[in-house]
Design a protein around this motif. Structure first.
Motif, PDB file in Angstrom:
ATOM      1  N   LEU A  11       0.818  -1.218   0.000  1.00 37.73           N
ATOM      2  CA  LEU A  11       0.000   0.000   0.000  1.00 37.73           C
ATOM      3  C   LEU A  11       0.846   1.259   0.000  1.00 37.73           C
ATOM      4  O   LEU A  11       0.511   2.242  -0.654  1.00 37.73           O
ATOM      5  N   GLN A  12       1.947   1.247   0.767  1.00 36.59           N
ATOM      6  CA  GLN A  12       2.761   2.460   0.875  1.00 36.59           C
ATOM      7  C   GLN A  12       3.490   2.799  -0.410  1.00 36.59           C
ATOM      8  O   GLN A  12       4.023   3.902  -0.550  1.00 36.59           O
ATOM      9  N   ARG A  14       1.943   2.537  -3.428  1.00 34.70           N
ATOM     10  CA  ARG A  14       0.954   2.909  -4.450  1.00 34.70           C
ATOM     11  C   ARG A  14       1.101   4.377  -4.807  1.00 34.70           C
ATOM     12  O   ARG A  14       1.690   5.171  -4.065  1.00 34.70           O
ATOM     13  N   ARG A  16      -0.176   8.204  -5.141  1.00 33.06           N
ATOM     14  CA  ARG A  16      -0.903   8.982  -4.135  1.00 33.06           C
ATOM     15  C   ARG A  16      -2.406   8.888  -4.343  1.00 33.06           C
ATOM     16  O   ARG A  16      -3.168   8.689  -3.397  1.00 33.06           O
ATOM     17  N   GLU A  18      -4.193   6.517  -5.851  1.00 33.23           N
ATOM     18  CA  GLU A  18      -4.709   5.192  -5.531  1.00 33.23           C
ATOM     19  C   GLU A  18      -4.695   4.958  -4.024  1.00 33.23           C
ATOM     20  O   GLU A  18      -5.611   4.356  -3.475  1.00 33.23           O
ATOM     21  N   PHE A  19      -3.662   5.460  -3.353  1.00 30.98           N
ATOM     22  CA  PHE A  19      -3.569   5.326  -1.895  1.00 30.98           C
ATOM     23  C   PHE A  19      -4.745   6.041  -1.226  1.00 30.98           C
ATOM     24  O   PHE A  19      -5.365   5.511  -0.291  1.00 30.98           O
ATOM     25  N   THR A  23      -7.715   4.261   0.925  1.00 27.68           N
ATOM     26  CA  THR A  23      -7.955   4.705   2.300  1.00 27.68           C
ATOM     27  C   THR A  23      -9.399   5.170   2.478  1.00 27.68           C
ATOM     28  O   THR A  23     -10.060   4.820   3.469  1.00 27.68           O
ATOM     29  N   SER A 149      -4.686  -6.114   1.090  1.00 28.04           N
ATOM     30  CA  SER A 149      -3.943  -5.111   1.862  1.00 28.04           C
ATOM     31  C   SER A 149      -2.946  -5.731   2.831  1.00 28.04           C
ATOM     32  O   SER A 149      -2.339  -5.023   3.631  1.00 28.04           O
ATOM     33  N   TRP A 181       2.575   6.209   7.576  1.00 25.41           N
ATOM     34  CA  TRP A 181       1.541   6.058   6.552  1.00 25.41           C
ATOM     35  C   TRP A 181       0.450   5.100   7.027  1.00 25.41           C
ATOM     36  O   TRP A 181      -0.733   5.288   6.760  1.00 25.41           O
TER      37      TRP A 181
END
Length: 221
Positions: A11-12, A14, A16, A18-19, A23, A149, A181
Motif C-alpha cells: 500500500l505504501q 501505491r 498517491r 490510488e492510496f 484509504t 492489503s 503512513w
C-alpha cells in the motif's frame, strides 16, 4: 494461455491517488461495518455480527455453562461470517488490488444479501436469519479488504487497528517514523467504524426495524 499473476504492490508504494482511494474506500467500509454491528447489537437479539471475538467468547461460555441456545447462535454466526469470507476469496482470487476489477461482484452480492436481511428483519424481527445474513456480508467485506492489503485494512472490527496505532506510537518514541503512513490509515478506519456505530444509534431510533435498508443502500452505493 493463462495470464501471469500480477506482483502485489504494498500500500505504501501505491500512487498517491490510488492510496487516497483505497484509504477512503476502507474508511467507508469501516463505517458500514460499525453501522451493521451497531444495528444488530441494538436489535431484538443483541448479537454482534461484525467482530468475531465476542461471538467466539460466546461459544466458550455456551459450552462451559451448558447453554445450548447461546452456543448454537454463536456457532451459526461464526459459520455465516466464515462462509462470506470463503465466497469473497473465490470471487476475488487476486491478492493485488485493481481499481475496476471484479470487486463489483462483491458489492452486488452483498447488497442483495443485505436487502434480503432487511426484509426479513422488517417482517420477522425475532428471526435469526437476518443476523446470519448480516454476518455473511461482514465476512464477505472483511475478507475482500484484508486479502489485498496484507491484513492492514480491517473494516469490520478495530482491535487490530487500535493495536497498530499503539505499535506505531511506541516505535515513534524510538525515533522510527517509517510506519506513519499506516497510522493515517488505521486512524481513518477507527474513526469510520465509530462514526458508523454513532449514526446507527440515531438512525435506529428513526427507522426501527427498517434500519438495515439504510445499510443496504450504503453498501450498494
Amino acid at each position: 494461455m493463462s495470464k501471469p499473476a500480477a506482483k502485489a504492490v504494498p500500500l505504501q508504494e501505491r500512487s498517491r491517488n490510488e492510496f487516497v482511494i483505497i484509504t477512503l474506500g476502507g474508511t467507508l467500509l469501516a463505517f458500514n461495518g460499525g453501522m451493521l454491528n451497531a444495528t444488530t447489537v441494538g436489535g431484538v437479539r443483541s448479537i454482534t455480527t461484525s467482530p468475531m471475538t465476542g461471538t467466539s467468547t460466546n461459544v466458550g461460555m455456551g459450552l462451559g455453562q451448558g447453554d445450548l441456545k447461546l452456543l448454537g447462535v454463536a456457532v451459526a454466526i461464526i459459520f455465516s461470517h466464515l462462509s462470506g469470507a470463503i465466497v469473497s476469496g473465490y470471487l476475488v482470487p487476486n491478492r493485488t488490488f485493481y481499481l475496476g476489477s471484479p470487486y463489483g461482484r462483491i458489492f452486488k452480492l452483498g447488497s442483495a444479501v443485505l436487502a434480503v436481511a432487511a426484509l426479513m428483519d422488517l417482517f420477522f424481527p425475532k428471526a435469526l436469519v437476518s443476523y446470519l445474513l448480516v454476518a455473511f456480508v461482514t465476512g464477505l467485506q472483511n475478507a475482500m479488504t484484508s486479502r489485498y492489503s496484507g491484513n492492514i485494512l480491517r473494516t469490520t472490527h478495530i482491535s487490530g487497528s487500535v493495536t497498530d496505532v499503539g505499535l506505531i506510537a511506541g516505535r515513534w518514541f524510538h525515533g522510527q517514523s517509517s510506519s506513519f503512513w499506516k497510522l493515517r490509515i488505521n486512524l481513518c478506519l477507527i474513526g469510520g467504524f465509530m462514526m458508523g456505530a454513532l449514526v446507527a444509534g440515531f438512525s435506529t431510533k428513526a427507522l426501527g426495524d427498517a434500519q438495515l435498508f439504510l445499510n443496504t443502500a450504503l453498501f450498494a452505493l
